[in-house]
Design a protein around this motif. Structure first.
Motif, PDB file in Angstrom:
ATOM      1  N   GLY A  25       0.788  -1.221   0.000  1.00  0.00           N
ATOM      2  CA  GLY A  25       0.000   0.000   0.000  1.00  0.00           C
ATOM      3  C   GLY A  25       0.821   1.271   0.000  1.00  0.00           C
ATOM      4  N   PHE A  26       2.127   1.141  -0.020  1.00  0.00           N
ATOM      5  CA  PHE A  26       3.000   2.301  -0.089  1.00  0.00           C
ATOM      6  C   PHE A  26       4.353   1.861  -0.620  1.00  0.00           C
ATOM      7  CE2 PHE A  26       5.876   1.537   3.520  1.00  0.00           C
ATOM      8  CZ  PHE A  26       5.163   0.592   4.250  1.00  0.00           C
ATOM      9  N   SER A  27       5.130   2.819  -1.050  1.00  0.00           N
ATOM     10  CA  SER A  27       6.466   2.532  -1.553  1.00  0.00           C
ATOM     11  C   SER A  27       7.483   2.689  -0.455  1.00  0.00           C
ATOM     12  CB  SER A  27       6.819   3.480  -2.708  1.00  0.00           C
ATOM     13  OG  SER A  27       8.173   3.309  -3.077  1.00  0.00           O
ATOM     14  N   LEU A  28       8.324   1.686  -0.322  1.00  0.00           N
ATOM     15  CA  LEU A  28       9.371   1.737   0.694  1.00  0.00           C
ATOM     16  C   LEU A  28      10.272   2.962   0.514  1.00  0.00           C
ATOM     17  CD1 LEU A  28      10.006  -0.189   2.996  1.00  0.00           C
ATOM     18  CD2 LEU A  28      11.620  -1.365   1.519  1.00  0.00           C
ATOM     19  N   ILE A  33      11.340   2.638   8.001  1.00  0.00           N
ATOM     20  CA  ILE A  33      10.770   1.463   8.639  1.00  0.00           C
ATOM     21  C   ILE A  33      11.532   1.194   9.934  1.00  0.00           C
ATOM     22  CG2 ILE A  33      10.208  -0.967   8.444  1.00  0.00           C
ATOM     23  CD1 ILE A  33       8.686   0.845   6.491  1.00  0.00           C
ATOM     24  N   GLY A  34      10.793   1.124  11.009  1.00  0.00           N
ATOM     25  CA  GLY A  34      11.397   0.880  12.307  1.00  0.00           C
ATOM     26  C   GLY A  34      11.019  -0.485  12.843  1.00  0.00           C
ATOM     27  N   TRP A  35      11.920  -1.048  13.621  1.00  0.00           N
ATOM     28  CA  TRP A  35      11.649  -2.296  14.341  1.00  0.00           C
ATOM     29  C   TRP A  35      11.569  -1.978  15.834  1.00  0.00           C
ATOM     30  CZ3 TRP A  35      10.173  -6.873  12.529  1.00  0.00           C
ATOM     31  CH2 TRP A  35      10.433  -7.194  11.197  1.00  0.00           C
ATOM     32  N   PHE A  36      10.555  -2.517  16.478  1.00  0.00           N
ATOM     33  CA  PHE A  36      10.322  -2.307  17.895  1.00  0.00           C
ATOM     34  C   PHE A  36       9.998  -3.653  18.540  1.00  0.00           C
ATOM     35  CE2 PHE A  36      10.070   2.305  17.603  1.00  0.00           C
ATOM     36  CZ  PHE A  36       9.752   2.489  16.264  1.00  0.00           C
ATOM     37  N   ARG A  37      10.074  -3.697  19.846  1.00  0.00           N
ATOM     38  CA  ARG A  37       9.682  -4.925  20.531  1.00  0.00           C
ATOM     39  C   ARG A  37       9.076  -4.581  21.886  1.00  0.00           C
ATOM     40  NH1 ARG A  37      15.552  -7.636  22.215  1.00  0.00           N
ATOM     41  NH2 ARG A  37      15.983  -6.267  24.009  1.00  0.00           N
ATOM     42  N   GLN A  38       8.216  -5.487  22.348  1.00  0.00           N
ATOM     43  CA  GLN A  38       7.615  -5.334  23.661  1.00  0.00           C
ATOM     44  C   GLN A  38       7.698  -6.655  24.402  1.00  0.00           C
ATOM     45  OE1 GLN A  38       3.605  -3.775  23.774  1.00  0.00           O
ATOM     46  NE2 GLN A  38       3.886  -3.089  25.877  1.00  0.00           N
ATOM     47  N   ALA A  39       8.496  -6.659  25.448  1.00  0.00           N
ATOM     48  CA  ALA A  39       8.637  -7.845  26.283  1.00  0.00           C
ATOM     49  C   ALA A  39       7.483  -7.905  27.273  1.00  0.00           C
ATOM     50  CB  ALA A  39       9.970  -7.806  27.011  1.00  0.00           C
ATOM     51  N   PRO A  40       7.165  -9.090  27.781  1.00  0.00           N
ATOM     52  CA  PRO A  40       6.074  -9.227  28.752  1.00  0.00           C
ATOM     53  C   PRO A  40       6.283  -8.309  29.952  1.00  0.00           C
ATOM     54  CG  PRO A  40       6.785 -11.379  28.006  1.00  0.00           C
ATOM     55  CD  PRO A  40       7.764 -10.397  27.440  1.00  0.00           C
ATOM     56  N   GLY A  41       5.273  -7.511  30.252  1.00  0.00           N
ATOM     57  CA  GLY A  41       5.330  -6.634  31.400  1.00  0.00           C
ATOM     58  C   GLY A  41       6.181  -5.403  31.241  1.00  0.00           C
ATOM     59  N   GLY A  52      13.966   3.745   3.758  1.00  0.00           N
ATOM     60  CA  GLY A  52      13.675   2.980   2.565  1.00  0.00           C
ATOM     61  C   GLY A  52      14.266   3.581   1.312  1.00  0.00           C
ATOM     62  N   ARG A  53      14.655   4.852   1.381  1.00  0.00           N
ATOM     63  CA  ARG A  53      15.178   5.525   0.205  1.00  0.00           C
ATOM     64  C   ARG A  53      16.667   5.284   0.032  1.00  0.00           C
ATOM     65  NH1 ARG A  53      13.799  11.580   0.218  1.00  0.00           N
ATOM     66  NH2 ARG A  53      15.383  11.625   1.823  1.00  0.00           N
ATOM     67  N   LYS A  75      11.031  -6.039  -3.330  1.00  0.00           N
ATOM     68  CA  LYS A  75      10.019  -6.820  -2.625  1.00  0.00           C
ATOM     69  C   LYS A  75       9.218  -5.970  -1.644  1.00  0.00           C
ATOM     70  CE  LYS A  75      12.507 -11.215  -2.887  1.00  0.00           C
ATOM     71  NZ  LYS A  75      13.093 -12.351  -2.125  1.00  0.00           N
ATOM     72  N   ASN A  76       9.619  -4.708  -1.509  1.00  0.00           N
ATOM     73  CA  ASN A  76       8.962  -3.818  -0.539  1.00  0.00           C
ATOM     74  C   ASN A  76       8.976  -4.435   0.860  1.00  0.00           C
ATOM     75  OD1 ASN A  76       8.053  -1.173  -1.238  1.00  0.00           O
ATOM     76  ND2 ASN A  76       6.018  -1.682  -0.453  1.00  0.00           N
TER      77      ASN A  76
END
Length: 126
Positions: A25-28, A33-41, A52-53, A75-76
């Motif tokens: 739905g969009f061009s990279l 683009i960010g990567w995040f994480r959420q550990a339990p609690g 992306g550019r 592959k976007n």
């Protein structure tokens, strides 16, 4: 706009995983683009991001050289390669997209990311 993470699972400590973020739905080319994480609690935290550019990268200190982000504009898609995993890496991992701003560049300010995937769980056993 849609982001779909995949590649999560259960691995032993010391192992590796590569997560994928399939974007549609969009061009990279127009996004960070960010990567995040959420550990339990725990609160969600930023890991790394990539333009992306031009492929400009930023890594949070928690990666300690163990994580690597790459992209494939054809592959976007964006990838998060994780090595030497520990139980502390157990979390739900998310990718998110923010429209590129030349004055800001790459960043991990969560509130600025407009579009989020649903996450993929990663479990590291001791």
């Amino acid at each position: 706009v849609q982001l779909v993470e995949s590649g999560g699972g259960l691995v032993h400590a010391g192992g590796s995983l590569t997560l994928s973020c399939e974007c549609s739905g969009f061009s990279l080319d127009d996004y960070v683009i960010g990567w995040f994480r959420q550990a339990p609690g725990k609160e969600r935290e930023g890991i790394s991001c990539i333009s992306g550019r031009d492929g400009d990268l930023y890594y949070a200190g928690l990666t300690k050289g163990r994580f690597n982000v790459s992209k494939d504009n054809l592959k976007n898609a964006v990838y998060l390669q994780m090595t030497n995993l520990t139980p502390d890496d157990t979390a739900v991992y998310y990718c998110a997209a923010d429209k590129l701003n030349d004055h800001v560049g790459v960043h991990l300010v969560q509130a600025a990311y407009q579009h989020w995937g649903r996450g993929t769980p990663v479990t590291i056993s001791a």
